[in-house]
Design a protein around this motif. Structure first.
Motif, PDB file in Angstrom:
ATOM      1  N   HIS A 167       0.800  -1.235   0.000  1.00  0.00           N
ATOM      2  CA  HIS A 167       0.000   0.000   0.000  1.00  0.00           C
ATOM      3  C   HIS A 167       0.830   1.283   0.000  1.00  0.00           C
ATOM      4  O   HIS A 167       0.429   2.276  -0.586  1.00  0.00           O
ATOM      5  CB  HIS A 167      -1.008  -0.005   1.169  1.00  0.00           C
ATOM      6  N   ASP A 168       1.995   1.260   0.635  1.00  0.00           N
ATOM      7  CA  ASP A 168       2.796   2.492   0.729  1.00  0.00           C
ATOM      8  C   ASP A 168       4.062   2.457  -0.126  1.00  0.00           C
ATOM      9  O   ASP A 168       4.982   3.242   0.129  1.00  0.00           O
ATOM     10  CB  ASP A 168       3.191   2.747   2.196  1.00  0.00           C
ATOM     11  N   LYS A 171       5.875   5.508  -1.327  1.00  0.00           N
ATOM     12  CA  LYS A 171       6.743   6.307  -0.447  1.00  0.00           C
ATOM     13  C   LYS A 171       8.218   6.124  -0.782  1.00  0.00           C
ATOM     14  O   LYS A 171       9.048   6.933  -0.378  1.00  0.00           O
ATOM     15  CB  LYS A 171       6.484   5.950   1.020  1.00  0.00           C
ATOM     16  N   HIS A 196       2.117   9.803  -2.727  1.00  0.00           N
ATOM     17  CA  HIS A 196       2.622   8.415  -2.694  1.00  0.00           C
ATOM     18  C   HIS A 196       1.569   7.425  -3.172  1.00  0.00           C
ATOM     19  O   HIS A 196       1.910   6.350  -3.673  1.00  0.00           O
ATOM     20  CB  HIS A 196       3.132   8.038  -1.292  1.00  0.00           C
ATOM     21  N   HIS A 221      -6.182   3.982  -0.596  1.00  0.00           N
ATOM     22  CA  HIS A 221      -6.192   3.692   0.847  1.00  0.00           C
ATOM     23  C   HIS A 221      -6.284   4.935   1.734  1.00  0.00           C
ATOM     24  O   HIS A 221      -6.469   4.812   2.934  1.00  0.00           O
ATOM     25  CB  HIS A 221      -5.022   2.787   1.252  1.00  0.00           C
ATOM     26  N   HIS A 222      -6.145   6.134   1.147  1.00  0.00           N
ATOM     27  CA  HIS A 222      -6.337   7.366   1.950  1.00  0.00           C
ATOM     28  C   HIS A 222      -7.646   8.077   1.592  1.00  0.00           C
ATOM     29  O   HIS A 222      -7.879   9.195   2.053  1.00  0.00           O
ATOM     30  CB  HIS A 222      -5.161   8.323   1.766  1.00  0.00           C
ATOM     31  N   ASP A 250      -4.279   0.600   8.455  1.00  0.00           N
ATOM     32  CA  ASP A 250      -3.283   1.680   8.399  1.00  0.00           C
ATOM     33  C   ASP A 250      -3.408   2.575   9.636  1.00  0.00           C
ATOM     34  O   ASP A 250      -2.436   2.859  10.334  1.00  0.00           O
ATOM     35  CB  ASP A 250      -3.548   2.487   7.109  1.00  0.00           C
TER      36      ASP A 250
HETATM   37 FE   LIG Z   1      -0.307   5.609   2.781  1.00  0.00          FE
END
Ligand SMILES: [Fe+2]
Length: 346
Positions: A167-168, A171, A196, A221-222, A250
């Motif tokens: 998911h990240d 980044k 990201h 996801h955000h 998260d």
């Molecule tokens: Fe994230």
């Protein structure tokens, strides 16, 4: 829950209660769904209970594969090493080692997500270093747990765990001075950081094995169900279920971790916060499932109290303030005794 009568003398650790055990006064001693431990069984015998209702099939279930915090920690550390390498490859060589990450999601992370007590273990193995790597593994594990709670299984569940792990990954394309800044980000830095989600999506687009649901999990996801999230401000049913589950995982992991800008809180404080503040932002059905299941999850967990005593959680009427039983058999309702709190897991 379907159950069968089992003589208390035959009760074994790992069996799950199909019905709550309630005192004549109406006090719940052990709630339905509690997984029996040696301590619980001892207490049941002291109560002179002849029978307990045990959930069907659980008595024959395979034992937990990672039965101690030491074996869990060893698998977790190995996983961390691999993820560290994968993230370095992505940052410095701009390549996504997708198959390596998929294998990790399908083997050790799947195994950890399937471990009884994993949420307590995660509290114990937490350290301040390597936040991004730990967070990726933790979100994968927690997504797997929540996914099971909402009824997912098989390939769908495996894909969800994989999406949690990925998911990240965007980044890795964010400058380290922004990613690791030990202070609040400026609006401009925040804009870069928020990117990201799109960067992660683009890294995976066209990669073999990155299904649409995985891409949605990474990209969305955000997003928030009231439309206040990013990158697109989509709302409600426009958000993929994978993204909704990853969002809960998260937030739970971020809040229970030591971060550069805040001190970790116990799961009990976080659960209460998720309950009070994020309704309206997170998917209500997933939130309710999460809160209902997590209530049972920490039953039997060994904890350290703020007065230095060690205790076991025996009842949770209120998410944030469970009732505990100390080593010398003293019952403390933390909702009433607010001067004592849980400070860690043991
Ligand atoms: Fe994230």
């Amino acid at each position: 829950m379907n159950g069968k009568k089992c003589p208390t003398a035959d009760a074994r650790p790992g069996m799950k209660l199909a019905a709550s055990i309630i005192k004549e006064s109406g006090q719940v001693i052990l709630a339905e769904g509690t997984v029996l431990t040696d301590t619980f069984i001892e207490k049941l015998k002291l109560l002179n209970l002849e029978f307990v209702e045990i959930a069907e099939n659980t008595a024959e279930e395979a034992p937990t594969p990672l039965a101690s915090v030491e074996t869990f920690d060893a698998v977790y550390d190995d996983t961390l090493q691999v993820i560290d390498n994968c993230f370095s490859t992505m940052r410095y060589f701009k390549e996504v080692p997708l198959m390596q990450m998929k294998e990790l999601a399908d083997t050790s992370i799947d195994l950890m997500a399937d471990t009884t007590g994993v949420l307590s273990y995660l509290q114990i193995v937490r350290k301040q270093d390597d936040y991004t790597f730990r967070h990726s593994i933790n979100v994968a594990i927690i997504s797997g747990i929540v996914g099971k709670w909402v009824g997912m299984s098989g390939e769908e569940l495996k894909d969800l765990i994989f999406a949690g792990l990925l998911h990240d990954i965007g980044k890795t394309q964010i400058p380290l001075e922004i990613l690791n800044k030990p202070a609040k980000l400026t609006p401009e830095e925040m804009k870069i950081m928020k990117n990201h989600t799109i960067k992660g999506y683009k890294m995976l687009l066209g990669e073999l094995g990155a299904h649409e649901s995985i891409l949605c999990g990474v990209l969305q996801h955000h997003e928030k169900i009231d439309g206040t999230g990013y990158p697109f401000g989509i709302s409600g049913e426009q958000i993929h279920p994978f993204a909704k589950i990853i969002a809960v995982a998260d937030i739970y992991d971020a809040m229970t971790s030591d971060r550069v800008y805040h001190i970790k809180r116990t799961p009990f404080e976080v659960i209460e916060e998720i309950k009070q503040e994020t309704f309206g932002k997170l998917d209500p059905a997933i939130c309710i499932t999460f809160l209902r299941n997590i209530l049972n999850y920490f039953m039997g967990a060994k904890v350290l109290l703020s007065d230095g005593e060690e205790a076991e959680i025996i009842y949770q009427r209120n998410h944030a303030y469970p009732t505990v039983c100390t080593r010398d058999g003293k019952f403390i309702d933390l909702e009433i005794n607010r001067d004592i709190s849980i400070v860690g897991f043991i």
